[in-house]
Design a protein around this motif. Structure first.
Motif, mmCIF file in Angstrom:
data_model
loop_
_atom_site.group_PDB
_atom_site.id
_atom_site.type_symbol
_atom_site.label_atom_id
_atom_site.label_comp_id
_atom_site.label_asym_id
_atom_site.label_seq_id
_atom_site.Cartn_x
_atom_site.Cartn_y
_atom_site.Cartn_z
ATOM 1 N N TYR A 4 1.145 -1.170 0.091
ATOM 2 C CA TYR A 4 0.006 0.020 -0.005
ATOM 3 C C TYR A 4 0.885 1.110 0.132
ATOM 4 C CZ TYR A 4 -3.510 -3.121 1.221
ATOM 5 O OH TYR A 4 -4.598 -4.141 1.001
ATOM 6 N N GLN A 19 1.674 -4.876 4.109
ATOM 7 C CA GLN A 19 0.718 -5.124 5.091
ATOM 8 C C GLN A 19 -0.632 -5.581 4.798
ATOM 9 O OE1 GLN A 19 0.603 -0.748 6.419
ATOM 10 N NE2 GLN A 19 -1.324 -1.285 6.800
ATOM 11 N N SER A 20 -1.221 -6.280 5.720
ATOM 12 C CA SER A 20 -2.464 -6.755 5.230
ATOM 13 C C SER A 20 -3.718 -5.716 5.351
ATOM 14 C CB SER A 20 -3.170 -7.832 6.319
ATOM 15 O OG SER A 20 -3.522 -7.219 7.655
ATOM 16 N N ILE A 21 -4.873 -5.733 4.713
ATOM 17 C CA ILE A 21 -5.787 -4.699 4.675
ATOM 18 C C ILE A 21 -6.337 -4.260 5.993
ATOM 19 C CG2 ILE A 21 -7.951 -6.320 4.315
ATOM 20 C CD1 ILE A 21 -8.809 -4.326 1.858
ATOM 21 N N ASN A 22 -6.265 -5.147 6.939
ATOM 22 C CA ASN A 22 -6.874 -4.736 8.374
ATOM 23 C C ASN A 22 -5.735 -4.092 9.068
ATOM 24 O OD1 ASN A 22 -9.435 -5.860 7.416
ATOM 25 N ND2 ASN A 22 -8.951 -7.928 7.941
ATOM 26 N N SER A 23 -4.627 -4.149 8.754
ATOM 27 C CA SER A 23 -3.599 -3.515 9.787
ATOM 28 C C SER A 23 -3.862 -1.910 9.618
ATOM 29 C CB SER A 23 -2.029 -3.886 9.136
ATOM 30 O OG SER A 23 -2.015 -5.198 9.109
ATOM 31 N N PRO A 24 -3.507 -1.440 11.021
ATOM 32 C CA PRO A 24 -3.397 -0.004 11.182
ATOM 33 C C PRO A 24 -2.439 0.579 10.395
ATOM 34 C CG PRO A 24 -2.326 -0.957 13.169
ATOM 35 C CD PRO A 24 -3.015 -2.060 12.135
#
Length: 79
Positions: A4, A19-24
């Motif tokens: 991202y 990072q994963s989509i749900n990471s801050p």
């Protein structure tokens, strides 16, 4: 894991984060602030998706044997 693009709001540094989509939102590597602005861009298209996109774009183009459909002098460049 997806990549991202972020931009730090205080210092304006642009950077990438895996990072994963749900990471801050990650901390800025330059100033340590939390990057709040995600820069959205068109995804790269490869393989079968690229071929399908190319075919779709070509289908929207007028065919050489099709009539122009506009009156003479319309200014669109097709004659």
């Amino acid at each position: 894991m997806p990549i991202y693009d972020y931009q730090c709001t205080p210092c304006k540094l642009q950077f990438e984060a895996h990072q994963s989509i749900n990471s801050p939102a990650p901390d800025c590597p330059k100033c340590g602030s939390i990057a709040e602005k995600v820069i959205l861009s068109a995804p790269a298209v490869h393989g079968n998706m690229a071929r399908g996109r190319d075919l779709a774009m070509r289908s929207l183009q007028p065919k050489p044997d099709q009539a122009h459909g506009h009156p003479p002098g319309c200014g669109c460049g097709h004659h």
